[in-house]
Design an enzyme around this catalytic site. Structure first.
Site: not given
Ligand SMILES: Cc1cc2nc3c(=O)[nH]c(=O)nc-3n(C[C@H](O)[C@H](O)[C@H](O)COP(=O)(O)OP(=O)(O)OC[C@H]3O[C@@H](n4cnc5c(N)ncnc54)[C@H](O)[C@@H]3O)c2cc1C
Length: 392
Positions: A167, A243, A290, A374, A376-377
């Site tokens: 990614w 980190y 409106q 950066e 997720t929500s």
């Molecule tokens: C277009 C794009 C560009 C990106 N660019 C970069 C980049 O330049 N450099 C880089 O390093 N990364 C990059 N990323 C990676 C991005 O930061 C990750 O996709 C993101 O951090 C989420 O990780 P994941 O996709 O593995 O989802 P997961 O971590 O597997 O999460 C899946 C779901 O589970 C939820 N979740 C996970 N853990 C918990 C918890 N403890 N509590 C509640 N909910 C949880 C998440 O909120 C999400 O809804 C990019 C991703 C995309 C799609």
């Protein structure tokens, strides 16, 4: 009046800009309108960002906004980077993220954590012609970023790195990568070290480029490291302290993503407000109803609120005030606003909004990433909860 009763001037409005900031913003706005807007549809369809535009970003001075003048940079503030990302994203979120990653993640990490010798080697390049990328995520470590598996081993004078990153934004265009690897997977976050990796280093390859829903023109790539040799002199910061670099740069980067989402929301809102004046039904512009006026007003209010949060977090960062909570809130809220506003923009366009012949569906597709990268929500909420609940 006794001296003690003299009042200091009231602080300026949160959205007030200095003359220089207004000039800077207007310059980018004009550039985005004239040079980027005509290419947006084609770049989105092809999934490729026009190379010459990146060249023009360098010429415009927006690839090294905070880099000091002694290295050829603009010596500007973080806030200017935020203005640039917002203005570019108003026209194209892919343009916004290229400049965002360069400034708020890569240059930011290089500025804060490099030694003098590294500054001399890299900062002039980042200003002149070298795109940067930030490589933290892997296939099995996203939200749990410090579970990364890419491994670095010290062999002689070099580190040898093996693993895969996923990614990575700017992967295709970048010449320099801030890449995180672990020296000791058993040590957890304490094993993580940041490296400055160059595209030409032996054993480094850029892999598959993702075919995405939104920000399609921004490249998102896999990185493959097979016995990749990285000189010891390219460790960024201290060994085992990667980190900290990751956490601190991402805290700032999030404000940039907030700005990107404000730009996306604004771009879609402007189209919707204009269309509402033009499209006629029941013998008058739909903007006379409106129901439509209220939607346009709600959207404008959302954008204003998100922008206030983003600007405030950026000003706090520049003022050296702790901003982690505000940055997380700004990113969380702006990405919600962007999704809401762009979705409503499609509805205001009616059936036309659902087609690729009109610009608003792209804004909606582009908005979706704001809730994912950066952090997720849910990750933003976790940070905010920790800070507002005192760790309980
Ligand atoms: C277009 C794009 C560009 C990106 N660019 C970069 C980049 O330049 N450099 C880089 O390093 N990364 C990059 N990323 C990676 C991005 O930061 C990750 O996709 C993101 O951090 C989420 O990780 P994941 O996709 O593995 O989802 P997961 O971590 O597997 O999460 C899946 C779901 O589970 C939820 N979740 C996970 N853990 C918990 C918890 N403890 N509590 C509640 N909910 C949880 C998440 O909120 C999400 O809804 C990019 C991703 C995309 C799609």
């Amino acid at each position: 009046m006794p001296e003690t009763m003299l009042q200091a001037p009231s602080p300026a409005a949160l959205t007030s800009l200095t003359e220089d900031e207004i000039l800077f913003r207007d310059n980018i706005r004009q550039f985005a309108e004239e040079k980027i807007r005509p290419l947006v549809k084609e770049m989105d369809e092809k999934g490729v960002f026009e190379k010459d535009l990146i060249h023009q970003f360098f010429q415009l001075g927006i690839m090294g906004i905070e880099i000091p003048e002694q290295y050829g940079g603009a010596g500007g503030k973080f806030f200017e980077a935020i203005l640039a990302v917002e203005e570019l994203s108003r026209v194209d979120a892919s343009a916004g993220v290229i400049v965002d990653v360069q400034n708020t993640l890569v240059n930011n990490a290089l500025l804060r954590w490099t030694k003098d010798e590294q500054k001399k080697r890299y900062l002039p390049r980042m200003v002149a012609d070298t795109c940067g990328a930030y490589a933290l995520s892997e296939a099995s470590s996203g939200s749990d970023a410090f579970a990364l598996q890419t491994k670095a081993e010290l062999k002689g004078g070099d580190y040898v790195i093996n693993g895969r990153k996923l990614w990575i934004t700017n992967g295709k265009e970048a010449g320099v990568f801030i890449l995180f690897a672990t020296l000791d997977p058993g040590a957890g976050y304490k094993g993580i070290t940041a490296f400055i990796v160059e595209k030409e280093f032996l054993g480094f390859t850029v892999g598959k480029k993702e075919d995405k829903l939104g920000i399609r023109a921004s490249s998102t790539c896999e990185l493959i490291l097979e016995d990749c040799c990285v000189p010891k002199a390219n460790v960024l910061g201290e060994v085992g302290k990667g980190y900290r670099i990751a956490i601190e740069t991402l805290n700032e980067g999030r404000i940039g993503i907030g700005a990107q989402m404000v730009g996306v929301a604004r771009g879609a809102w402007e189209y919707a407000a204009k269309y509402a004046q033009e499209r006629k039904q029941f013998g008058k512009p739909i903007g006379d109803f409106q129901g439509i006026q209220f939607q346009i007003a709600q959207m404008a209010t959302d954008v204003e609120a998100a922008r206030l949060m983003v600007y405030n977090a950026a000003r706090m960062k520049d003022a050296g005030i702790p901003f982690v909570k505000e940055a997380a809130m700004a990113k969380l809220f702006s990405s919600q606003v962007a999704e809401r506003v762009t979705s409503l923009a499609i509805e205001i366009y009616g059936g036309y909004g659902f087609t690729r012949d009109y610009p608003v569906e792209k804004y909606w597709r582009d908005s979706k990433i704001g809730k994912i990268y950066e952090g997720t929500s849910n990750m933003q909420l976790a940070t905010i909860a920790k800070l507002v609940m005192g760790g309980k």
